[in-house]
Design an enzyme around this catalytic site. Structure first.
Site, short mmCIF file in Angstrom:
data_model
loop_
_atom_site.label_atom_id
_atom_site.label_comp_id
_atom_site.label_asym_id
_atom_site.label_seq_id
_atom_site.Cartn_x
_atom_site.Cartn_y
_atom_site.Cartn_z
N LYS A 33 1.00 -1.16 -0.13
CA LYS A 33 0.01 0.08 0.11
C LYS A 33 1.02 1.39 -0.01
O LYS A 33 1.32 1.56 0.99
CB LYS A 33 -0.90 0.08 1.18
CG LYS A 33 -1.97 1.02 1.04
CD LYS A 33 -2.50 2.06 2.28
CE LYS A 33 -1.47 2.92 2.54
NZ LYS A 33 -1.37 3.99 1.77
N GLU B 157 9.53 1.40 10.66
CA GLU B 157 10.60 2.48 10.46
C GLU B 157 9.80 3.66 10.55
O GLU B 157 9.26 4.05 9.71
CB GLU B 157 11.27 2.23 8.97
CG GLU B 157 11.99 1.02 8.63
CD GLU B 157 13.40 0.90 9.30
OE1 GLU B 157 13.66 2.21 9.86
OE2 GLU B 157 14.04 -0.07 9.24
N CYS C 131 13.43 11.10 7.03
CA CYS C 131 13.53 10.63 8.51
C CYS C 131 14.62 11.01 9.03
O CYS C 131 14.97 11.09 10.22
CB CYS C 131 13.05 9.16 8.78
SG CYS C 131 13.98 8.10 7.63
N GLU D 270 9.44 16.78 14.74
CA GLU D 270 10.06 16.50 13.45
C GLU D 270 9.71 17.68 12.59
O GLU D 270 8.69 18.12 12.21
CB GLU D 270 9.69 15.09 12.67
CG GLU D 270 10.56 14.10 12.40
CD GLU D 270 9.84 12.94 11.73
OE1 GLU D 270 8.58 12.54 11.93
OE2 GLU D 270 10.66 12.36 10.87
P1 NAP Z 1 2.40 8.53 7.51
O1 NAP Z 1 1.24 9.69 7.62
O2 NAP Z 1 2.51 7.77 8.78
O3 NAP Z 1 2.08 7.49 6.51
C1 NAP Z 1 2.92 6.48 6.24
C2 NAP Z 1 1.90 5.47 5.50
O4 NAP Z 1 0.94 5.05 6.32
C3 NAP Z 1 1.10 5.86 4.10
O5 NAP Z 1 1.21 5.29 3.35
C4 NAP Z 1 -0.25 6.08 4.70
O6 NAP Z 1 -1.16 6.34 3.83
C5 NAP Z 1 -0.43 5.11 5.81
N1 NAP Z 1 -1.28 5.18 6.79
C6 NAP Z 1 -1.84 6.42 7.41
N2 NAP Z 1 -2.47 6.00 8.29
C7 NAP Z 1 -2.83 4.61 8.28
C8 NAP Z 1 -3.67 3.71 8.75
N3 NAP Z 1 -4.52 4.13 9.91
N4 NAP Z 1 -3.79 2.43 8.71
C9 NAP Z 1 -2.87 2.16 7.65
N5 NAP Z 1 -1.80 2.96 7.09
C10 NAP Z 1 -2.09 4.17 7.42
O7 NAP Z 1 3.77 9.00 7.26
P2 NAP Z 1 4.18 10.04 5.99
O8 NAP Z 1 3.53 11.52 6.40
O9 NAP Z 1 3.53 9.35 4.65
O10 NAP Z 1 5.73 9.98 6.04
C11 NAP Z 1 6.50 10.88 6.84
C12 NAP Z 1 6.80 10.21 8.09
O11 NAP Z 1 7.45 8.75 7.73
C13 NAP Z 1 7.94 10.91 9.05
O12 NAP Z 1 7.55 10.78 10.20
C14 NAP Z 1 9.08 10.21 8.53
O13 NAP Z 1 10.18 10.32 9.62
C15 NAP Z 1 8.86 8.87 8.50
N6 NAP Z 1 9.71 8.01 7.69
C16 NAP Z 1 10.61 7.06 8.27
C17 NAP Z 1 11.51 6.37 7.62
C18 NAP Z 1 12.62 5.56 8.36
O14 NAP Z 1 13.11 4.53 7.63
N7 NAP Z 1 12.60 5.52 9.78
C19 NAP Z 1 11.71 6.73 6.20
C20 NAP Z 1 10.79 7.64 5.48
C21 NAP Z 1 9.88 8.24 6.42
P3 NAP Z 1 -1.81 7.42 3.16
O15 NAP Z 1 -0.71 8.53 3.28
O16 NAP Z 1 -2.06 6.98 1.55
O17 NAP Z 1 -2.87 8.01 3.83
#
Ligand code: NAP
Length: 498
Positions: A191, A267, A301, A398
């Protein structure tokens, strides 16, 4: 001249977009959503629509898991060499189409083309690395300490996996999960984030072209992440959840996953300290700071979130860093002259500004930047802040934008205290010419990774991941495939007993 370049680019963009599959990938076929719904993907540098994709619902997710579960047994039995060779072909296909992948990421995510090209190299390296690891999931055979039995330990694929990826690295976040899962013999439902799903669509087609059997990889883009994937997490056929995204969503998914005691890899977010000691090579530290801060416009991140600089070099570091930051030209990522793209959407840009405003209200001073850039798209000025108050939100949250808050320290002990003062523990950066001090920092910093005189640590051959609330598990390196394998032990009676 400029017009003709733009015309060619516009044509190239539309040809590329026309070649992207727009359906859901289920059991080897691209198909519309059961509801018939679609959603639009937009270009964050203009706010304009790029393409409409099928919008999966719970019924489609169930069909995707049906396909993954049906393919699991034969995929697990497929020779590891064959799985590795599919990955190797995928590596070659992505490399051959590097410019298509780079342009597509720039269009949907906004990063400058040069950065997208860098992500193609980084992201495709997981395919090559795990093509080599696929044949090395070794077990062991040993004689028990009392000599009375034999211990056979084998590694088996965990089974169907749900992979959820974020929007910031559209290719690398997908390959970092898909490649080890393929190598281990797992089937998958991917997804992707709804803000940047196009790269996953193209990549999934490349995996099919590389020979991946139907049903091994299923892709369900959706605007309703929670309801669409919720039932899968509670389905006993699903054996693994690998998630990359925010700590907030990760926490919720961990709680959901507890019901079936699902294996998870998480992650999550970061709040990386970037520590500059008085003996650092300051020019190298500034170059590293530019990488650690501005890679992906700060939307990583691993982005340096807090600059912790020795008081004797803070003024010089800040001036040099601000001078470099102010040279960054913002623009649409498709222009070769662009050094800084837009943020992903209006909400993200507004959040960045809110953090900057809070710091300024608390007494911080902007040496450069400090405001959004007017016009189309969601641009923010590269910003360096000094005199940031210890309780400013920008030091705890962040930032996910091109903003660098600087705080100062006097002693090594103080630097360690400041760096560890966060619930996150993904990565830290340390600049010093004293190797012993660098090693001491490695021992005392509570992070999964450390960049020692290096502003980037990401490498397919290294274990990427965090501690504390930055997550569980590792991606890449020798450890990456283990996330998709479980260990089975077979106890064997003494072969000399009868
Ligand atoms: P996010 O809002 O947590 O979303 C990540 C993924 O989860 C997206 O595909 C999102 O879908 C999905 N999602 C959201 N709510 C969900 C739920 N209730 N059930 C299942 N899936 C759900 O994060 P983001 O804004 O995309 O990414 C930024 C974050 O990712 C930052 O905090 C960053 O630090 C972190 N990150 C961490 C790493 C690492 O390796 N540690 C690498 C890259 C990014 P939709 O967006 O399609 O709704």
């Amino acid at each position: 001249m400029a017009t003709s370049t733009q015309t060619i680019t516009a044509q190239r963009e539309s040809e590329l977009l026309a070649s992207i599959p727009t359906g859901l990938l289920i059991a080897g076929q691209w198909r519309p959503a059961a509801s018939g719904k679609t959603f639009d993907v937009e270009d964050p540098s203009t706010g304009r629509k790029l393409l409409s994709l099928a919008d999966a619902g719970a019924e489609d997710a169930a069909a995707a898991l049906d396909a993954a579960a049906a393919a699991q047994a034969s995929w697990a039995r497929t020779a590891s060499r064959e799985r590795g060779e599919i990955l190797r072909r995928a590596f070659e296909l992505v490399t051959a189409r590097a410019e298509d992948f780079a342009l597509l990421m720039t269009l949907e995510m906004g990063k400058p083309l040069a950065e997208s090209r860098g992500e193609v190299v980084y992201g495709s390296e997981f395919l090559r690395w795990f093509s080599e690891e696929a044949v090395r999931a070794f077990g062991r055979y040993s004689v028990s300490p009392d000599g009375k039995s034999r211990l056979l330990v084998t590694k088996k694929p965990v089974g169907p996996c749900l992979l959820i990826t974020p929007w910031n690295f559209p290719l690398a976040m997908a390959t970092r999960k898909i490649a080890p899962a393929v190598a281990a013999g797992c089937t998958m439902v991917l997804k992707p984030a709804n803000l940047t799903p196009l790269t996953s669509q193209l990549f999934a087609q490349v995996m099919l072209d590389a020979g991946l059997p139907a049903g091994v990889l299923n892709v369900i883009a959706t605007t309703t992440a929670g309801p669409t994937t919720g039932a899968l997490i509670k389905d006993s056929r699903l054996r693994k959840l690998s998630f990359t995204g925010s700590t907030e969503v990760g926490r919720r998914l961990l709680s959901d996953a507890s019901e079936m005691v699902l294996r998870t890899s998480m992650e999550l977010g970061g709040n990386a300290p970037f520590v500059v000691f008085e003996d650092a090579d300051l020019d190298a530290a500034v170059a590293g700071a530019m990488l650690a801060k501005l890679r992906n416009m700060g939307e990583a991140c691993t982005a340096a979130n807090r600059f912790i600089v020795h008081e004797s070099v803070a003024a010089e570091f800040a001036a040099k860093f601000a001078a470099k930051m102010s040279e960054m030209t913002a623009g649409r990522g498709t222009e070769e002259s662009t050094k800084l793209g837009p943020l992903i959407d209006a909400k993200s840009r507004d959040k960045v500004h809110e953090l900057v405003q809070d710091a300024l209200d608390g007494g911080a001073v902007a040496i450069t930047g400090g405001a959004p850039i007017d016009g189309l798209g969601y641009f923010y000025q590269p910003t360096v802040l000094k005199d940031v108050a210890a309780d400013a939100r920008i030091l705890r949250e962040e930032i996910f934008g091109p903003v660098a808050p600087i705080v100062t320290f006097g002693t090594e002990e103080e630097a360690i205290g400041l760096a560890n003062n966060t619930e996150y523990g993904l990565v830290a950066y340390v600049y010093t010419q004293d190797l012993n001090r660098g090693l001491r920092m490695g021992e005392r910093l509570e992070t999964g990774m450390l960049g020692l005189n290096a502003g980037v640590v990401s490498n397919a051959a290294a274990p990427f991941g965090g501690v504390k609330q930055s997550g569980l598990g590792r991606e890449g390196g020798l450890e990456g495939i283990e996330e998709y394998l479980y260990t089975q032990y077979i106890g064997i009676a003494d072969p000399y007993a009868s």
